[in-house]
Design an enzyme around this catalytic site. Structure first.
Site, mmCIF file in Angstrom:
data_model
loop_
_atom_site.group_PDB
_atom_site.id
_atom_site.type_symbol
_atom_site.label_atom_id
_atom_site.label_comp_id
_atom_site.label_asym_id
_atom_site.label_seq_id
_atom_site.Cartn_x
_atom_site.Cartn_y
_atom_site.Cartn_z
ATOM 1 N N ASP A 197 -44.105 -2.640 46.396
ATOM 2 C CA ASP A 197 -42.915 -2.084 46.697
ATOM 3 C C ASP A 197 -41.521 -2.065 45.354
ATOM 4 O O ASP A 197 -40.773 -2.420 45.954
ATOM 5 C CB ASP A 197 -42.046 -2.146 48.147
ATOM 6 C CG ASP A 197 -41.800 -0.776 49.025
ATOM 7 O OD1 ASP A 197 -42.404 0.064 48.793
ATOM 8 O OD2 ASP A 197 -41.643 -1.553 50.146
ATOM 9 N N LYS A 207 -44.371 -1.156 55.300
ATOM 10 C CA LYS A 207 -42.943 -0.755 54.382
ATOM 11 C C LYS A 207 -41.597 -1.754 55.584
ATOM 12 O O LYS A 207 -41.047 -2.307 54.866
ATOM 13 C CB LYS A 207 -42.233 0.671 55.201
ATOM 14 C CG LYS A 207 -41.394 1.189 53.762
ATOM 15 C CD LYS A 207 -41.991 1.221 52.489
ATOM 16 C CE LYS A 207 -41.256 2.429 52.354
ATOM 17 N NZ LYS A 207 -41.772 1.787 49.965
ATOM 18 N N LYS A 239 -33.871 11.441 49.800
ATOM 19 C CA LYS A 239 -33.484 10.491 51.129
ATOM 20 C C LYS A 239 -32.000 10.559 51.547
ATOM 21 O O LYS A 239 -31.372 9.532 50.685
ATOM 22 C CB LYS A 239 -34.069 9.679 51.101
ATOM 23 C CG LYS A 239 -34.458 8.692 52.009
ATOM 24 C CD LYS A 239 -35.536 7.755 51.977
ATOM 25 C CE LYS A 239 -35.243 6.072 51.389
ATOM 26 N NZ LYS A 239 -36.285 5.422 51.114
ATOM 27 N N LYS A 278 -39.321 -4.349 45.768
ATOM 28 C CA LYS A 278 -38.462 -5.046 47.459
ATOM 29 C C LYS A 278 -39.330 -6.550 48.073
ATOM 30 O O LYS A 278 -38.040 -7.327 48.168
ATOM 31 C CB LYS A 278 -38.996 -3.685 47.675
ATOM 32 C CG LYS A 278 -37.166 -3.375 49.378
ATOM 33 C CD LYS A 278 -37.682 -2.259 49.750
ATOM 34 C CE LYS A 278 -39.297 -0.741 49.283
ATOM 35 N NZ LYS A 278 -38.050 0.173 49.330
HETATM 36 P P1 NAD Z 1 -46.021 10.782 47.638
HETATM 37 O O1 NAD Z 1 -46.672 11.394 48.541
HETATM 38 O O2 NAD Z 1 -45.578 12.097 46.452
HETATM 39 O O3 NAD Z 1 -46.927 10.516 45.926
HETATM 40 C C1 NAD Z 1 -48.471 9.583 46.660
HETATM 41 C C2 NAD Z 1 -49.715 10.151 45.727
HETATM 42 O O4 NAD Z 1 -50.664 9.329 46.188
HETATM 43 C C3 NAD Z 1 -50.302 11.594 46.805
HETATM 44 O O5 NAD Z 1 -50.274 12.557 45.434
HETATM 45 C C4 NAD Z 1 -51.298 11.328 46.805
HETATM 46 O O6 NAD Z 1 -52.366 12.644 46.807
HETATM 47 C C5 NAD Z 1 -51.453 10.046 46.219
HETATM 48 N N1 NAD Z 1 -53.059 9.008 46.572
HETATM 49 C C6 NAD Z 1 -52.629 8.754 48.243
HETATM 50 N N2 NAD Z 1 -53.727 8.201 48.420
HETATM 51 C C7 NAD Z 1 -54.523 7.867 46.895
HETATM 52 C C8 NAD Z 1 -55.629 7.180 46.385
HETATM 53 N N3 NAD Z 1 -56.104 6.204 47.245
HETATM 54 N N4 NAD Z 1 -55.790 6.902 44.995
HETATM 55 C C9 NAD Z 1 -55.094 7.750 43.878
HETATM 56 N N5 NAD Z 1 -54.057 8.648 44.929
HETATM 57 C C10 NAD Z 1 -53.382 8.561 46.233
HETATM 58 O O7 NAD Z 1 -45.347 10.071 47.321
HETATM 59 P P2 NAD Z 1 -44.256 9.009 46.095
HETATM 60 O O8 NAD Z 1 -43.089 9.787 47.031
HETATM 61 O O9 NAD Z 1 -44.713 9.607 44.834
HETATM 62 O O10 NAD Z 1 -43.912 7.477 46.586
HETATM 63 C C11 NAD Z 1 -45.336 7.183 46.166
HETATM 64 C C12 NAD Z 1 -45.267 5.936 46.636
HETATM 65 O O11 NAD Z 1 -44.147 5.155 46.045
HETATM 66 C C13 NAD Z 1 -45.075 5.465 48.137
HETATM 67 O O12 NAD Z 1 -46.259 4.639 49.032
HETATM 68 C C14 NAD Z 1 -43.239 5.248 48.039
HETATM 69 O O13 NAD Z 1 -43.452 4.076 50.008
HETATM 70 C C15 NAD Z 1 -44.159 4.180 47.208
HETATM 71 N N6 NAD Z 1 -42.806 4.118 47.242
HETATM 72 C C16 NAD Z 1 -41.383 4.792 46.847
HETATM 73 C C17 NAD Z 1 -40.206 4.750 46.428
HETATM 74 C C18 NAD Z 1 -39.124 5.614 46.437
HETATM 75 O O14 NAD Z 1 -38.281 5.569 46.060
HETATM 76 N N7 NAD Z 1 -39.560 7.115 46.118
HETATM 77 C C19 NAD Z 1 -39.363 3.796 46.796
HETATM 78 C C20 NAD Z 1 -40.511 2.477 47.522
HETATM 79 C C21 NAD Z 1 -41.801 2.991 47.507
#
Ligand code: NAD
Length: 518
Positions: free
Chosen positions: A312, A361, A402, A474
Site C-alpha cells: 500500500d 484499507k 482527496k 503504509k
Molecule cells: P484507479 O481505480 O484509478 O486505477 C486502478 C486501475 O486498476 C483501473 O484502471 C482498473 O481498471 C484497474 N484494475 C482493476 N483490477 C485489475 C486487475 N486485476 N488487473 C489489471 N488492472 C486492474 O485507482 P488509482 O487511484 O490509480 O489507485 C490505484 C491503487 O493504488 C488503489 O488500490 C489504491 O488504493 C492504491 N493506492 C493509491 C494511493 C494514492 O494516493 N493514489 C495511495 C495508496 C494506495
C-alpha cells in the site's frame, strides 16, 4: 535516446578511502556495522554491549535499461505517472491560469530530496541529491507498459482520471494514445462489484496456472520488444478484498503452487501477478493494501530469492501520521486518539465504497503507529494503544482531490489536553505517482547490490522482502521475525545510511561534534 547500458554513469562524488574501491563495473566497500546489544537481566537491569561486524558491499555501477510494468496501467496513478514521465523526458511546459508550469519529480524522495553528504573544510554542510548517492536509474528513462482490465488507451484513461491540466493532456495525448494496456486477470469477487462495467480487457479462461504463464510471457515479450535489461512490476490496480488464509491452500509454497494449479477460488489476481514475477525473477511491489503476499507466496519468493515489496503506497494521510506521531511520542506527548476521516471521488474511492475492499484499507491504515507507541513505555503501558479510527467515504464530485481530516487528541503535562486538527486536500495521484518512481528506482537498485560478512564465502543479494522500501509503504512488509518500522524518519535514515554503507561512509549522525567543542 536509449541509455548506453554498457558504461557506468560517472558519479557526482567519489569516496577517497582505503575501504572503498571503484572498478569499471563495481563499487566495493568494506564497512564496519556498529550495533548495541542489550541483555535484559532477571532483576530488570540491562547489560549493554557495543558490537561490530564487518560487511563488504558490492554495487554494480552500470545502470541498466529498465521497464516499469504497472498492473492497473489505465487507472489514475498509471496514466498520471506515464504522462508525467513523458512530460519530464520531453521537457514539456503547460499553461494554467496561474502561468507556465515545468515538469518535475517533486514528492519523489530519490529524485527531489537531498542528503547531507558531509562537511566542507569550513565545517559547512554539503548536500547532494539522494539519487546521486548510488548509481540509480533515471525515471525519465523508464520504459512503461502494463496491464488493465479496462481496454481504454492511456490517453482516454488520462482524460477519465481528470488529474492533469488540460494543456498538458493536450500535448501528451497522441503519445499516450499509442499505449494500450495488455489484457489482465479479473476475478470479479476480489474487487468491488461496481468495477464490473470497466472490465472489458481480460485474459480469457478460468485456469489460474495458465494466467500465471500468460503474465510471465507478457513480461518476457515486453522485455524483448523494448530491448530491456530489467523489468519491475508494480500493482497499482484496484484494492482487492483480503484472501482468506486457509491451511493447505496458501500457507506454504507448495500448497500455494498446488492451489494455483487447482485454480482455487482464494487465489487473488494480485497473487497471480506476484507469482508470475517471482517465477520470472522480476521484482514485484504491491501498492494496494490487500494481502497479496500470503505466507506461501512469501516462502516461495524467499526460496527463489526473488524481490518482493509491499503493501500500500504511503502517500498522504498515513505519511503525515507516521511523521507526526513519531514527533509527538518522541516529544513526550501522548496521543490517546487518532481519528481519520477521508472522502474522495476517484475510481479508487468508488471501489473502496464496497465493504470488503474498504476493510483491506482499514487494516493497512490501522497498524501505522504501533511501533512508535511500543517504543515509549513512559507514556504507554504494555499493550496500550491510542484509539485509532479510519473512515473513508466516496464523494464523486471531488474526483481525485482527496480530503483527509485527522484529529490527534493528546494527553499532555499535568492532565492537560491538546487537540491537533489537520486538514489535507490533494490530488491523490500526484502523491502516489512519485512513490511509484521511488519504489521502482530503489527496487531495481537492490538487484545490483550484494553483501558479504566475514563468515560468508560468497556475496549474496539482500533478503527477498525489501523492507528498505518501507518509507513509501503504509503497511511495510518485513522479513519474518524482524520488527516493522513505521516511523518515517527512521525509514528515511535506513535508506540514507545503507546507501552510505555501500560507498563506505559511516552513518549520518546529527552530533555536529566539531561545532560543540572549543
Ligand atoms: P484507479 O481505480 O484509478 O486505477 C486502478 C486501475 O486498476 C483501473 O484502471 C482498473 O481498471 C484497474 N484494475 C482493476 N483490477 C485489475 C486487475 N486485476 N488487473 C489489471 N488492472 C486492474 O485507482 P488509482 O487511484 O490509480 O489507485 C490505484 C491503487 O493504488 C488503489 O488500490 C489504491 O488504493 C492504491 N493506492 C493509491 C494511493 C494514492 O494516493 N493514489 C495511495 C495508496 C494506495
Amino acid at each position: 535516446a536509449p541509455v548506453d547500458s554498457s558504461a557506468p554513469v560517472a558519479p557526482l562524488f567519489k569516496v577517497n578511502s582505503p575501504n572503498v574501491e571503484y572498478t569499471d563495473s563495481h563499487i566495493l566497500s568494506k564497512y564496519t556495522y556498529s550495533n548495541t546489544v542489550v541483555n535484559k537481566q532477571a532483576d530488570g537491569s540491562m547489560i549493554v554491549e557495543p558490537v561490530e561486524q564487518e560487511y563488504h558491499f558490492k554495487t554494480e555501477r552500470t545502470v541498466p535499461r529498465v521497464g516499469l510494468m504497472m498492473v492497473g496501467l489505465g487507472g489514475n496513478n498509471g496514466t498520471t505517472l506515464t504522462a508525467s514521465i513523458y512530460a519530464n523526458k520531453n521537457k514539456l511546459n503547460w499553461r494554467t491560469k496561474s502561468g507556465v508550469h515545468e515538469p518535475n519529480y517533486w514528492g519523489s524522495v530519490t529524485q527531489a530530496s537531498t542528503v547531507r553528504l558531509g562537511v566542507d573544510g569550513k565545517g559547512n554542510d554539503v548536500y547532494v541529491p539522494l539519487s546521486e548517492m548510488m548509481p540509480m536509474v533515471n525515471p525519465s528513462d523508464l520504459v512503461i507498459g502494463g496491464w488493465d482490465i479496462s481496454s481504454k488507451n492511456l490517453a482516454e484513461g488520462m482524460e477519465r482520471a481528470q488529474v492533469l491540466e488540460y494543456d498538458l493532456q493536450r500535448q501528451v495525448y497522441d503519445e499516450l494514445a499509442k499505449i494500450k494496456p495488455l489484457p489482465s486477470v479479473y476475478y470479479p469477487d476480489f474487487i468491488a462489484a461496481n468495477q464490473f462495467d470497466r472490465a472489458d480487457n481480460l485474459i480469457p479462461g478460468n485456469d489460474k496456472r495458465a494466467h500465471v504463464d500468460h503474465i510471465r510471457k507478457d513480461i518476457r515479450d515486453f522485455k524483448v520488444a523494448n530491448g530491456l535489461d530489467k523489468v519491475v512490476v508494480v500493482w497499482t490496480a484496484n484494492t482487492e478484498r483480503y484472501a482468506e488464509l486457509i491451511d493447505g491452500v496458501n500457507d506454504t509454497a507448495e500448497n500455494f503452487l498446488a492451489a494455483v494449479t487447482a485454480s482455487h477460488e482464494e487465489v487473488a489476481p494480485s497473487s497471480i501477478f506476484a507469482l508470475a514475477c517471482i517465477e520470472e525473477g522480476v521484482p514485484f511491489i504491491n501498492g494496494s493494501p490487500q494481502n497479496t503476499f500470503v505466507p506461501g507466496l512469501i516462502e516461495l519468493a524467499e526460496r527463489e530469492r526473488a524481490f518482493i515489496g509491499g503493501d500500500d503506497f504511503k502517500s498522504g494521510q498515513t505519511k503525515f501520521k507516521s511523521a507526526i506521531v513519531d514527533f509527538l511520542v518522541n516529544a513526550g506527548i501522548k496521543p490517546v486518539a487518532i481519528t481519520s476521516y477521508n472522502h474522495l471521488g476517484n475510481n479508487d474511492g468508488k471501489n473502496l465504497s464496497s465493504h470488503k475492499q474498504f476493510r483491506s484499507k482499514e487494516i493497512s491504515k490501522s497498524t501505522v503507529v504501533d511501533d512508535m507507541v511500543a517504543a515509549n513505555d513512559i507514556l504507554y503501558k504494555p499493550g496500550e494503544h491510542p484509539d485509532h479510527t479510519v473512515v473513508i467515504k466516496y464523494v464523486p464530485s471531488v474526483g481525485d482531490s482527496k480530503r483527509a481530516l485527522d484529529e490527534y487528541e493528546c494527553d499532555i503535562f499535568m492532565g492537560g489536553r491538546q487537540s491537533i486538527s489537520v486538514y489535507n486536500v490533494c490530488e491523490d495521484s500526484f502523491l502516489a505517482s512519485p512513490l511509484i518512481i521511488d519504489l521502482v528506482v530503489m527496487a531495481e537498485l537492490m538487484t545490483r547490490i550484494q553483501y558479504k560478512t566475514g563468515e560468508m564465502t560468497k556475496f549474496s543479494s539482500f533478503h527477498s522482502v525489501l523492507s528498505l522500501l518501507s518509507y513509501m509503504l503504509k503497511a511495510p512488509m518485513v522479513s519474518r521475525g524482524t520488527p516493522v518500522v513505521n516511523a518515517l524518519g527512521r525509514q528515511r535514515s535506513a535508506i540514507e545510511n545503507i546507501f552510505r554503507a555501500c560507498v563506505g561512509l559511516a552513518p549520518n549522525n546529527e552530533m555536529g561534534l566539531e561545532h560543540k567543542i572549543w
